[in-house]
Scaffold this active site. Structure first.
Site, PDB file in Angstrom:
ATOM      1  N   CYS A   1      41.193  47.679  35.653  1.00 28.26           N
ATOM      2  CA  CYS A   1      41.406  48.359  36.936  1.00 28.26           C
ATOM      3  C   CYS A   1      42.152  49.675  36.710  1.00 28.26           C
ATOM      4  O   CYS A   1      41.815  50.700  37.298  1.00 28.26           O
ATOM      5  CB  CYS A   1      42.215  47.487  37.898  1.00 28.26           C
ATOM      6  SG  CYS A   1      41.423  45.929  38.326  1.00 28.26           S
TER       7      CYS A   1
ATOM      8  N   CYS B   1      45.957  44.465  36.158  1.00 24.97           N
ATOM      9  CA  CYS B   1      44.599  44.450  35.601  1.00 24.97           C
ATOM     10  C   CYS B   1      44.345  45.704  34.760  1.00 24.97           C
ATOM     11  O   CYS B   1      44.256  46.807  35.294  1.00 24.97           O
ATOM     12  CB  CYS B   1      43.601  44.349  36.762  1.00 24.97           C
ATOM     13  SG  CYS B   1      41.885  44.628  36.320  1.00 24.97           S
TER      14      CYS B   1
END
Length: 118
Positions: A47, A44
């Site tokens: 993230c 991600c």
């Protein structure tokens, strides 16, 4: 998981606790005080961009809020229980109860956390 983070150039601080389905209860819901849990995954991008801010938060607010990370690829029970449908999802708990949630990478992480735990 620490190895995976190091492999990709992320050296997680000792101020951050890695949690999974098995350790979530003892590390988060049974904890007396504030806990921020970051639901994330290695693949991600948002993230990864949030990680330095999470690390800084862990250092700056040490003793005020416990910081935990939950890799959603390492377990599905807890994310499902808390309705985590996209990442990053940040949830603040107080004495085991959810009190705040933020979805997506946020630039105002410190002010958001401070407003929730003050």
């Amino acid at each position: 998981m620490r190895y995976i983070l190091q492999k990709f150039g992320y050296f997680m601080s000792d101020d951050i606790t890695l949690v999974n389905d098995q350790s979530f209860k003892s590390e988060v819901t049974d904890y007396k005080g504030f806990v921020l849990i970051d639901f994330w995954a290695e693949w991600c991008g948002p993230c990864k961009s949030l990680m330095p801010r999470i690390e800084q938060l862990a250092k700056d607010r040490k003793g005020k809020i416990k910081i935990c990370k939950f890799d959603i690829d390492e377990g599905t029970e807890v994310p499902s229980k808390y309705g985590v449908q996209s990442i990053p999802t940040l949830i603040i708990f107080q004495d085991g109860k959810e009190i705040a949630r933020k979805i997506g990478a946020t630039n105002d992480l410190l002010s958001w956390v401070d407003s929730e735990i003050s």
